[in-house]
Motif scaffolding. Structure first.
Motif, PDB file in Angstrom:
ATOM      1  N   SER A  98      -2.586 -59.196 -14.510  1.00 51.77           N
ATOM      2  CA  SER A  98      -3.176 -59.642 -13.291  1.00 51.77           C
ATOM      3  C   SER A  98      -3.031 -58.436 -12.364  1.00 51.77           C
ATOM      4  O   SER A  98      -3.632 -57.775 -11.497  1.00 51.77           O
ATOM      5  N   PHE A 101      -3.106 -54.993 -13.559  1.00 56.77           N
ATOM      6  CA  PHE A 101      -4.121 -53.924 -13.458  1.00 56.77           C
ATOM      7  C   PHE A 101      -4.472 -53.735 -11.755  1.00 56.77           C
ATOM      8  O   PHE A 101      -5.171 -52.824 -11.241  1.00 56.77           O
ATOM      9  N   LEU A 104      -3.039 -50.938 -11.132  1.00 53.27           N
ATOM     10  CA  LEU A 104      -3.909 -49.357 -10.988  1.00 53.27           C
ATOM     11  C   LEU A 104      -4.749 -49.206 -10.693  1.00 53.27           C
ATOM     12  O   LEU A 104      -5.694 -48.047  -9.696  1.00 53.27           O
TER      13      LEU A 104
END
Length: 280
Positions: A98, A101, A104
Motif C-alpha cells: 500500500s 502505491f 507512486l
C-alpha cells in the motif's frame, strides 16, 4: 587480527550467544527474538539502500517511505500475528505494498520516470531484506518455534562455516566454479551442502516432531537448504559487484556488514518455512 581468527571467534561466541537468547526467550511469540529481527532488518535495509544508491537521507519524502517500508514487513507482521495468528504476517506485506502505491500516487508528475526508478529501488529494499525476513518471524510462530529456528540457523551457519573451513583446508587446488565469488571452491561447496544435509538429518532424530513425514522429509529439506545457502551468498555477491564494494558494511568483525552475514539466512528462510509446512 586475521580474518580467519575473527570468523572463528564469531562462530564460537556470537552464534552460541544467539542460540542461548532463543532458548531462554520467555516471551510468547518469541518477541525478544522478533524485536532483534526487526532491528537487524532496519540495519540491513540501510545497507541495501546504500548499495542501491537510494538517496533516502537527502530527500525527506523518500526517507519517510524508506523508513516505513524497512520496518513494515516484520513490525506489522509480529504485531498483527498476536491478534490474527500466522496469517497476520502477510498484513505487513500488504501494508508495505500500500505504501509503495502511495509513493507512486504522490510522485512528481513532472518527472515520473525518476520516481518510477526510485520505486523500483524501494521495492527491492521492501522485499529484500523486509519480506524475506517475515519468514524467519513466521518460524517463531510454529508450535515448535524455538526448535525450528535453532535448526534453521544451524543448517545455514554450519553450512557456511564448514564450507569456509573445508575450502581453506582442502580446497587450495580445487576448481572455483563461481566467477561471482572466486573464493568459493568445489571442495568447500561439497562440505557446505553436505553439512546442511547432515544437520537436517540429525534434526530429524533429535526433533522428530518437526518431521511427521519421516526422515525422507528431512533429507528433502536438507537437499533444498544446501544449494539455497550457496545461492543466497551468490546473489549478495552479485549485488556487491554491481555496486563495486567488497562488503556491505563493517559492523561484524571478519564478516563485514549485516547483509554479508544475512544473505544466506534471508534467501533460505522462505525455503525452510514453506518446506516444513509442505512436509507436514
Amino acid at each position: 587480527m586475521s580474518n580467519a581468527l575473527q570468523r572463528i571467534l564469531l562462530f564460537f561466541i556470537a552464534i552460541p550467544a544467539l542460540a542461548a537468547l532463543i532458548i531462554f526467550d520467555p516471551t510468547e511469540h518469541l518477541l525478544i527474538i522478533n524485536a532483534l529481527a526487526l532491528a537487524v532488518t532496519i540495519g540491513a535495509s540501510m545497507e541495501m539502500a546504500n548499495l542501491l544508491s537510494l538517496p533516502w537521507k537527502q530527500e525527506k519524502r523518500l526517507g519517510l517511505f524508506f523508513w516505513v517500508l524497512s520496518t513494515a514487513p516484520v513490525a506489522v507482521s509480529v504485531a498483527s500475528r498476536i491478534v490474527w495468528g500466522s496469517a497476520g504476517a502477510f498484513i505487513g506485506f500488504g501494508f508495505g505494498i500500500s505504501f509503495l502505491f502511495l509513493f507512486l500516487l504522490t510522485s512528481n508528475k513532472n518527472d515520473l520516470s525518476k520516481d518510477l526508478f526510485l520505486l523500483q529501488k524501494l521495492s527491492i529494499v521492501f522485499l529484500y531484506p523486509g519480506f524475506f525476513m517475515i519468514h524467519f518471524s513466521l518460524l517463531t510462530d510454529l508450535p515448535q518455534g524455538k526448535a525450528a529456528v535453532l535448526l534453521f540457523l544451524a543448517s545455514v551457519f554450519l553450512n557456511d562455516s564448514f564450507a569456509y573451513a573445508g575450502g581453506k583446508l582442502f580446497g587450495k587446488n580445487s576448481r572455483r566454479p563461481f566467477s561471482l565469488s572466486p573464493n568459493k571452491t568445489t571442495v568447500g561447496l561439497v562440505f557446505g551442502i553436505t553439512t546442511s544435509l547432515a544437520v537436517l538429518i540429525g534434526g530429524y532424530f533429535i526433533l522428530p516432531q518437526l518431521f511427521p513425514s519421516g526422515i525422507l522429509g528431512a533429507i528433502i529439506l536438507g537437499l533444498l537448504m544446501g544449494p539455497g545457502v550457496v545461492a543466497g551468498d551468490l546473489i549478495e555477491s552479485a549485488l556487491k559487484r554491481s555496486a563495486q564494494v567488497k562488503d556491505t558494511g563493517h559492523i561484524i568483525p571478519g564478516r563485514g556488514g549485516l547483509l554479508d552475514s544475512l544473505d544466506s539466512p534471508l534467501f533460505t528462510a522462505p525455503i525452510f518455512y514453506y518446506g516444513l509446512l509442505l512436509l507436514q
